[in-house]
Enzyme design. Sequence first.
Site, PDB file in Angstrom:
ATOM      1  N   GLU A 347       0.841  -1.195   0.000  1.00  0.00           N
ATOM      2  CA  GLU A 347       0.000   0.000   0.000  1.00  0.00           C
ATOM      3  C   GLU A 347       0.874   1.242   0.000  1.00  0.00           C
ATOM      4  O   GLU A 347       0.587   2.225   0.702  1.00  0.00           O
ATOM      5  CB  GLU A 347      -0.942   0.021   1.205  1.00  0.00           C
ATOM      6  CG  GLU A 347      -1.881  -1.159   1.259  1.00  0.00           C
ATOM      7  CD  GLU A 347      -2.967  -0.990   2.298  1.00  0.00           C
ATOM      8  OE1 GLU A 347      -4.111  -0.766   1.931  1.00  0.00           O
ATOM      9  OE2 GLU A 347      -2.636  -1.080   3.495  1.00  0.00           O
ATOM     10  N   CYS A 431     -11.223   2.402   5.499  1.00  0.00           N
ATOM     11  CA  CYS A 431     -10.499   3.584   5.973  1.00  0.00           C
ATOM     12  C   CYS A 431     -10.745   4.812   5.104  1.00  0.00           C
ATOM     13  O   CYS A 431     -10.763   5.937   5.606  1.00  0.00           O
ATOM     14  CB  CYS A 431      -8.996   3.286   6.017  1.00  0.00           C
ATOM     15  SG  CYS A 431      -8.363   2.546   4.504  1.00  0.00           S
TER      16      CYS A 431
END
Length: 667
Positions: A347, A431
């Site tokens: 990520e 998120c």
Amino acid sequence: MIGSFAPQEKTMKNFKSSPSRLETRSRFRSPNIQQVSMGGFWADRIAAVAEKTVPILQLRCDEAGMFDQIDPARPIPEQRIPFSTAFGGGKVRPVGGNVTAQMYWDSDVAKMVEAAAFSLASHRNDTIEAVIDRIVDMYEALQQEDGYLNSWYIRMQPGKRWTNLRDCHELYCAGHLIEAAVAYYQATGKRKFMDVMGRYVDHIASMFGPEPDKRRGYCGHEEIELALVKLARATGEQRYLELAKYFIDERGREPHYFLIEAEERAEEPGRFAHGTFEYNQSHIPVREQTKVVGHAVRAMYLYSAMADLVTEYGDETLRCALDALWDDLVTKRLYVTGGLGPSADNEGFTSDYDLPNETAYAETCAAVGLVFWASRMLGFGADTRYADIMEQALYNGALAGVSLDGMRFFYENPLQSRGNHHRWPWHRCPCCPPNIARLIASIGTYAYGVGESEIAVHLYGENQARIDLGGRAVHLSQNTRYPWDGSIAITIDVEEPTGFALLLRIPAWCATATLKVNDEIVDLAATLQRGYARLDRTWRPGDRVMIVLDLTIQRLYAHPNVRQDRNRVALRRGPLIYCLEGTDNSVPLDRISLAPDAAFEARFEENFLGGVVTLQAPATAETSDDWLQTLYRPEPPRTSPASITAVPYYAWDNREPGEMLVWLRET
Ligand code: FUB
Ligand code: ZN
């Protein structure tokens, strides 16, 4: 609570004019959520968040079972997201045997509360406020005698608190809860959540620190540091700032805390997700870091807090590291959309100039995090280097993360799609939706920086600001259709003639700008400092500033090392990056080529995509009609004329699903 701040002068790139002498830079802080009301472009986005996104976030948190975990009055729920499969939404991949996205549900709830709180400031809503009050009550009831407060470790894994700071997001959750409490207090004046979090922070401060009786820990996912600065600023309590400073100073020091902790858990120290401390930026002490590495969101949150500490302490050693990190990001590792972190694997970041378009991960949270970082770099002086990037990430990589109606969300933000990438209604690792929501809902706070006797205008956009300049009330009202139009009128309203400097950002992308005060032309070059026109004068009620920024459409070319963008161009108008969508263009997008001299026309279309400027140009497109069953042949493809339409990148995937392309071929 403010330390001294040393003057510094260094050579900077992208200057239209340089200051002729050493300047003492001031400190700037953002106005709070009550002080700026947005209109125009942002009013629509803020309304979508308040009316659609926030209720959806509340509903989804509930459906996911988050409140079952938080509320001590309910039975302890079953674990809903298994260990080792922390990511979902169509994708499940292992990130380590002891992690589940459920561990950080507190952060998802907290970001939802924060987005809701900011929204309440402009859209009062008793139902939403009542939900937040109930959540605050749940947390108050859940809080342990000693102040500890984390729903996962209290309810799901009792007895294991503070045993794995590296992976388990405990301090990260605390940070988001702190930010939520501050936002709710600032939006409503209600203190209960702040008091709860104050007790928790006291507990955290009793556990971690440099003193011999404390553990020298810090979090694997940065966040608490910037949250503690917010708490310090909201309460005036120096000790919160000191704790933030401790977490920053300790990161990456030897003996390495994550190794000590792994040994205590009787685990092999190298066996964790991604197996390198670069992943969480703890590979070396922060002041020695010069490359942006690892998980992109973590990096952005870390650098944000470091920048805050430069503002609060005037710490030049941190500032040097930040300068190097900033240059590394913006010269080698940033997408033209302001997206960052190309790899899904970590990520995050990979290698210099590695910016693939179709597989770009470019998590929405990372672009949001870059807005946070850039805005905090403005804490130690207005500088368009930072504000331009803030705006670029905001209007493109971040804003794309939510649909125009506020109901669907991107996690990844590629710059090319063959038609298979779409926003989703929810994600097992949710998120991004509350992150972009809290940013949009609080966008007014990013528009200005307030110094002792200076006000910097970082972002243009229709708004009204009521600024407290050391006890003197200054009302600014921006009248503009920006970003669609480059004319900005600012009216200054003061109770009596008031001396202060108004700093007006002239973006580096703007080739020509004009500035007038009360209809008199100002010599822009003579006023420019770090890309801001500085108007230092006694302002009188009703004074009027007029800025006109040139929004000519520009073609952007990438550094030759970005191989994916070779012989391609991206289109920019003002702060907006454009893209082609299949639905507007009748040929496969990657067959289209622009001639170097093709002229563009910009057209405002009021009833299209919520009202946007579209770009039209003549182009050519390769045809395949004469290829039949041929795969290879000696002659190149034939071309035929095509006319193309480009739309702002942030607005893509709001209509029929289809292809999308940012970097167009140029012949
Ligand atoms: O780990 C918490 C959040 O989930 C991160 O910030 C995102 O990148 C996602 O991994
Ligand atoms: Zn995210």
